[in-house]
Write an enzyme that holds these catalytic residues in place. Structure first.
Site, PDB file in Angstrom:
ATOM      1  CG  ASN A   8      -5.381   3.211   4.873  1.00  0.00           C
ATOM      2  OD1 ASN A   8      -5.607   3.551   3.716  1.00  0.00           O
ATOM      3  ND2 ASN A   8      -5.903   2.122   5.410  1.00  0.00           N
ATOM      4  NE  ARG A  88      -5.077   2.543   0.233  1.00  0.00           N
ATOM      5  CZ  ARG A  88      -6.399   2.652   0.065  1.00  0.00           C
ATOM      6  NH1 ARG A  88      -7.098   3.462   0.841  1.00  0.00           N
ATOM      7  NH2 ARG A  88      -7.016   1.975  -0.868  1.00  0.00           N
ATOM      8  CG  HIS A 177      -8.714  -2.180  -2.402  1.00  0.00           C
ATOM      9  ND1 HIS A 177      -9.934  -2.469  -2.972  1.00  0.00           N
ATOM     10  CD2 HIS A 177      -8.832  -0.946  -1.861  1.00  0.00           C
ATOM     11  CE1 HIS A 177     -10.753  -1.456  -2.778  1.00  0.00           C
ATOM     12  NE2 HIS A 177     -10.113  -0.504  -2.103  1.00  0.00           N
ATOM     13  NE  ARG A 238     -14.365   4.142  -5.784  1.00  0.00           N
ATOM     14  CZ  ARG A 238     -13.303   3.678  -5.161  1.00  0.00           C
ATOM     15  NH1 ARG A 238     -12.279   3.215  -5.857  1.00  0.00           N
ATOM     16  NH2 ARG A 238     -13.243   3.664  -3.850  1.00  0.00           N
ATOM     17  CD  GLU A 381      -6.033  -0.966   3.410  1.00  0.00           C
ATOM     18  OE1 GLU A 381      -6.023  -0.910   2.170  1.00  0.00           O
ATOM     19  OE2 GLU A 381      -6.896  -0.405   4.115  1.00  0.00           O
TER      20      GLU A 381
END
Length: 406
Positions: A8, A88, A177, A238, A381
């Site tokens: 991930n 991922r 996500h 960001r 995840e």
């Protein structure tokens, strides 16, 4: 039993877990923290919950590092014990709408859409090639963040641009996500003891990258990230949502020398870091906030934008059964959770302050008369990646879904 390696790659960290499948037993978890670029922190958590930390400054690749640590701590004897690897991948565009087995053709297609996630997809591809070199006979599976959002209705995924730009260039909202939002939505249904198909949820993945998703009947209905992971909420580095005219204005006035520099500023020097001028790390910003007005402002802006999206999705869904907090900030920062929930009082959201501060996850810190549950659920995840990887390598299937035609 099969041993599945889940990789991930995030914007500020790398998480690698080894699972015994199908029992889903986590044999080891490795995390590389990129917050300090010159002195990266590596931690490995073993089955007995022993945590070992060390600093990593070498040139070794992440997959090579993981294999070395797994052997060093006797989790595996040889690399050949690993039967499959799941990766991922942030952006699959409309080319990949389900998890799929990685082939040379898949890698070429991934390279063709790297612009959709310039901070992530190139690193994801590098991880695939690295694993292929180290474990050439091991099947690899790509698990896409965008795949959970493929059921968005057209009024939510299309931009109000000439429709030709969607037809020709596939410019649309893809979200991100999705692996995290999918996992915590499933866990929320278990906590509430209700079918996911009957729930309306607003899930908040708040970490270095941050996004909000409205989930209706178990499917993503709307989400804050757009064509790329740059838009939506204010994030660690960001910018989130910005008027495009402001960027054109800055380019005309030579604030950036070219478009590449503009994108670098928006992705790597904006958000919490850009406003606070202190750090990209919310923990450090909060420590500075009592004496630094810019740090305080960054927190206020971060919270305000989250609440803007919650309010919009509350209206879209017609209310929600639960708000779900996850990600590094969502799971661990009770102060940010409290600031968010204080602003939601007009929606009938009420919370127990003590419950919010001191409790082992997962937990619900809503009052009995709150209009929605307030769930804190650690995301996993890597487990979702392992599940998809095990399923696809066991059934030898991969899936593809054609684009919607408009």
């Amino acid at each position: 039993m099969k041993k599945v390696l889940s990789i991930n790659s995030g914007s500020s960290s790398l998480k690698i877990s080894l699972f015994a499948m199908p029992s889903e037993q986590r044999l080891a978890k490795i995390m590389v923290d990129y917050s300090n670029e010159t002195n990266q922190l590596v931690t490995i958590t073993l089955p007995n919950h022993e945590l070992i930390a060390q600093h990593y400054t070498g040139k070794i690749t992440p997959v090579e590092l993981a294999l070395d640590l797994l052997k060093k701590h006797q989790i595996i004897t040889t690399s050949q014990e690993i039967t499959a690897i799941g990766h991922r991948i942030v952006a699959g565009g409309e080319l990949f709408q389900h998890s799929t087995k990685i082939t040379p053709e898949v890698i070429q297609k991934l390279e063709s859409i790297s612009e959709l996630a310039p901070l992530h997809n190139p690193a994801n591809i590098a991880g695939i090639l690295d694993a292929e070199l180290l474990l050439p006979n091991c099947p690899q599976i790509a698990v896409f963040d965008t795949s959970f959002h493929t059921d968005l209705p057209p009024e939510n995924f299309l931009y109000a641009l000439p429709l030709e730009y969607y037809r020709k260039y596939k410019v649309r909202k893809y979200g991100a996500h999705g692996t995290s939002h999918r996992f915590v939505a499933q866990q929320a249904a278990k906590m509430l003891k209700l079918p996911l198909s009957k729930l309306k949820l607003i899930t908040l993945h708040l970490g270095s990258g941050a996004s909000v998703t409205a989930i209706k009947n178990g499917k993503s209905f709307d989400t804050s990230m757009g064509f790329s992971p740059l838009t939506g909420l204010m994030m660690s580095t960001r910018c989130g949502d910005v008027d495009p005219s402001a960027l054109v204005y800055l380019l005309k006035h030579h604030a950036f020398s070219n478009m590449d520099e503009c994108m670098k500023v928006l992705n790597q020097h904006s958000g919490l870091l850009g406003v606070s001028e202190v750090s990209r790390d919310m923990r450090e910003i909060e420590r500075e906030s009592t004496r630094n007005p810019q740090a305080e402002l960054a927190i206020k802006m971060f919270v305000k934008r989250i609440c803007d999206y919650i309010g919009a999705y509350w209206l879209e869904l017609g209310g929600a059964d639960a708000l779900v907090f996850t990600g590094g900030i969502g799971e661990n920062d009770n102060h940010v959770r409290e600031l968010i929930c204080e602003r939601l009082n007009c929606l009938g959201i009420k919370f127990e302050s003590i419950q919010n501060q001191y409790h082992d996850s997962p937990f619900d810190f809503a009052t009995a008369d709150s209009q929605a549950h307030l769930l804190v659920i650690p995301t996993d995840e890597e487990l979702m990646i392992a599940r998809d990887t095990y399923e696809l390598t066991s059934t030898k299937q991969s899936f593809s879904k054609s684009a919607v035609n408009y």
